[in-house]
Design a protein around this motif. Sequence first.
Motif, mmCIF file in Angstrom:
data_model
loop_
_atom_site.group_PDB
_atom_site.id
_atom_site.type_symbol
_atom_site.label_atom_id
_atom_site.label_comp_id
_atom_site.label_asym_id
_atom_site.label_seq_id
_atom_site.Cartn_x
_atom_site.Cartn_y
_atom_site.Cartn_z
ATOM 1 N N LEU A 81 0.831 -1.196 0.000
ATOM 2 C CA LEU A 81 0.000 0.000 0.000
ATOM 3 C C LEU A 81 0.869 1.251 0.000
ATOM 4 O O LEU A 81 1.789 1.378 0.813
ATOM 5 C CB LEU A 81 -0.904 -0.008 1.238
ATOM 6 C CG LEU A 81 -2.203 0.791 1.209
ATOM 7 C CD1 LEU A 81 -3.133 0.273 0.111
ATOM 8 C CD2 LEU A 81 -2.890 0.705 2.564
ATOM 9 N N GLU A 85 -2.924 5.721 -0.430
ATOM 10 C CA GLU A 85 -3.875 4.706 -0.870
ATOM 11 C C GLU A 85 -4.595 4.062 0.299
ATOM 12 O O GLU A 85 -4.169 4.142 1.452
ATOM 13 C CB GLU A 85 -3.147 3.620 -1.671
ATOM 14 C CG GLU A 85 -2.610 4.088 -3.007
ATOM 15 C CD GLU A 85 -1.852 3.009 -3.748
ATOM 16 O OE1 GLU A 85 -1.702 3.137 -4.980
ATOM 17 O OE2 GLU A 85 -1.388 2.040 -3.100
ATOM 18 N N GLN A 164 -8.424 7.460 -11.553
ATOM 19 C CA GLN A 164 -7.271 7.720 -10.696
ATOM 20 C C GLN A 164 -6.516 8.911 -11.279
ATOM 21 O O GLN A 164 -6.154 8.903 -12.458
ATOM 22 C CB GLN A 164 -6.353 6.502 -10.649
ATOM 23 C CG GLN A 164 -5.177 6.655 -9.712
ATOM 24 C CD GLN A 164 -4.266 5.446 -9.772
ATOM 25 O OE1 GLN A 164 -3.244 5.447 -10.452
ATOM 26 N NE2 GLN A 164 -4.631 4.398 -9.054
ATOM 27 N N TRP A 185 -8.986 3.192 -13.288
ATOM 28 C CA TRP A 185 -8.646 2.131 -12.349
ATOM 29 C C TRP A 185 -9.220 0.794 -12.816
ATOM 30 O O TRP A 185 -10.339 0.703 -13.271
ATOM 31 C CB TRP A 185 -9.199 2.531 -10.977
ATOM 32 C CG TRP A 185 -9.453 1.435 -10.002
ATOM 33 C CD1 TRP A 185 -8.532 0.642 -9.393
ATOM 34 C CD2 TRP A 185 -10.740 1.049 -9.475
ATOM 35 N NE1 TRP A 185 -9.153 -0.221 -8.524
ATOM 36 C CE2 TRP A 185 -10.495 0.013 -8.555
ATOM 37 C CE3 TRP A 185 -12.039 1.486 -9.684
ATOM 38 C CZ2 TRP A 185 -11.535 -0.608 -7.854
ATOM 39 C CZ3 TRP A 185 -13.071 0.873 -8.990
ATOM 40 C CH2 TRP A 185 -12.816 -0.158 -8.092
ATOM 41 N N VAL A 199 -6.869 -1.992 -4.349
ATOM 42 C CA VAL A 199 -6.070 -0.844 -3.909
ATOM 43 C C VAL A 199 -6.508 0.376 -4.716
ATOM 44 O O VAL A 199 -6.506 0.335 -5.951
ATOM 45 C CB VAL A 199 -4.566 -1.105 -4.123
ATOM 46 C CG1 VAL A 199 -3.761 0.155 -3.831
ATOM 47 C CG2 VAL A 199 -4.102 -2.248 -3.228
ATOM 48 N N ARG A 201 -6.538 4.968 -4.654
ATOM 49 C CA ARG A 201 -6.104 6.198 -4.000
ATOM 50 C C ARG A 201 -7.253 6.776 -3.179
ATOM 51 O O ARG A 201 -8.423 6.630 -3.529
ATOM 52 C CB ARG A 201 -5.629 7.211 -5.036
ATOM 53 C CG ARG A 201 -4.315 6.796 -5.684
ATOM 54 C CD ARG A 201 -3.836 7.795 -6.699
ATOM 55 N NE ARG A 201 -2.552 7.365 -7.259
ATOM 56 C CZ ARG A 201 -1.982 7.909 -8.320
ATOM 57 N NH1 ARG A 201 -2.572 8.923 -8.951
ATOM 58 N NH2 ARG A 201 -0.818 7.448 -8.753
#
Length: 480
Positions: A81, A85, A164, A185, A199, A201
Motif C-alpha cells: 500500500l 492509498e 485515478q 482504475w 487498492v 487512491r
Amino acid sequence: MNAVSPVTPFHRRANPAPLPADPMADALLGGATSAELARTALPQEYVAAHLRVEDVDMFGGTDDKDVRKSLRVGRVPMPELAPDEVLVAVMASSVNYNTVWSAIFEPLPTFSFLKRFGATGGFAARHDLPYHVLGSDGAGVIVRVGGGVRRWQVGDHVVMSPVQVDDQEPATHGDGMLGADQRVWGFETNFGGLAHYTVVRASQLVRKPAHLTWEEAASITLCAGTAYRMLVSRQGADMKQGDIVLIWGATGGLGAYAVQMVKNGGGIPVGVVGSAAKAAALERLGCDIVIDRSEIGMGGDEPPGPERTIELGRRLGKIIRERAGGDPHIVFDYIGRATFGISVFLARRGGVVVTCGSSTGYQHHYDNRYLWMNLKRIIGSHAANLQELWECLRLFELGKLMPTLSTVYSLDDVGEATRLVQTNAHLGKVGVLCMAPEPGLGVTDPGLRARIGEHRLNPLRVMPGTEAAVRPEALLAGRV
C-alpha cells in the motif's frame, strides 16, 4: 450489514471454488468493529478476476473472441500500500465494457498500459505484472489506510471512482479529467474491483449511499458518473429544461442512467433500443419516447454508408419530431461507429453530440457539412471528476436516481457476467458479488430505503415471474 429481501436473480456456480482462509473476510462478515478490523491480519493472497500476459494472442484469427476463455478467477499476491492509498475489501463490483475490451485484448492489450504506468517509477512499478486484476466499479469496506490518508478510516463504507488522478499535476486542480496522468482504475491500472480486495487512491473514494445494497452501490459509479458529466455537467452538454435528448442504447448501463437524468432535469428522453424486450424495459424506466430500431429499419453493428445514414437519419428524425415536437438538442452516443454519422445528422441546428465511447468501433464517419453548416458541436467526455461523482451520488441519496442493476453473478462466474455484456444480452448493469456471500446485504439506513420505496429501486430488475420477458436469448435480437 443489514439485509433486504433480494429480488435480483443471482447466478452462482453449483460447486464454487473453495476460498482460501481469510481472517479479515471472517471479521467483516461477522460484523467486526473498526478497531477489530484494524487488528485483524490480512491474507498474503486474495481471489481476483484477472488476465494473464501469456494469453494475449489467444484470439488470433478467431471471429468470436469469447471473454470466458481469457478471464481467470484465482489467487494473486496482496500488493503493498502506498501512503496515499487505501485497501478496500470489495463486497460487490460490476461489469463495464472496458472489462470486455480488456478480456479480448483490444484495441490494445491492457498490459501495455500497465507497463507504461510502471515505468513512471515509485509505487507505480507494482502495477507492471504478468497478470492484470480487472474491474472499474466497486463497493466495500476500508480495511487499511496509508500513512498519508486523512479523511478516511478503517471501517468506512465506500464506493470507488473509476478515475485515478495525480493530485500533484496542475491540470488536475482545474478538472481531474484533464490531467495527463489520469487513468481508469482496473483498466489502465492493476488491482481492480473484480476481486476480494482492491487498492485505490484516497482521492477515488465516495461514501456509499447507506440505503443501497452492496451490489446496487457497486453498479453506480462508472456509468452514472459518466452520464452525469456527459449531460448535466458544464464540462458536457449542460442540459437544460425542455431539451430533447436522443439516447442510443437506452437500456444499457450508461443509457439507463441517462434516461433518468434527462427526466430529472426536465428534459424529454428519446430512447432507442434494439428489441421489443428492451423497449418494454425502457417503458418501465419511464422513458417518454421509446423507439425500437426496427421502426426505422436499422440493422446491426455495421456502419451505414453515406446515403443510408441520411435515409435512417430522416426516418428517425421524423419519428422524433412527431413524438417530441422537434429535433434533438442533445444526442447521447456511446455506441460509436454504427450510430455516430446518424447522430451528427440528427442533432438540431446548434445542437450537441456528446460521446464517451465506441462499443461498435472507434473509426467514426460522418458528413461534416451537417456539422459545420448547422453550427453543431461534438463534445468528448470521459468518466467524471471527483466533484461530479459526489454530486451524482448525492442524487441517489436524495432518491432522485435509482440503480439500474438487472442481474447479479458470483465472482466465480465473472466470465459469464462479462459475456452477457459482450453480447449485449443484458439490461442496465450486471453486478458481481465479490466478498459478499449473497445479494441484499450492506444496507445501513433501512429507514431511508423505506422512504424512497423498495418498489422504486432498481427499475430494470427481473422481478419474480417476469424472467422470461428479459432473458438473454430474448435480448440477443438487438445489439444497440
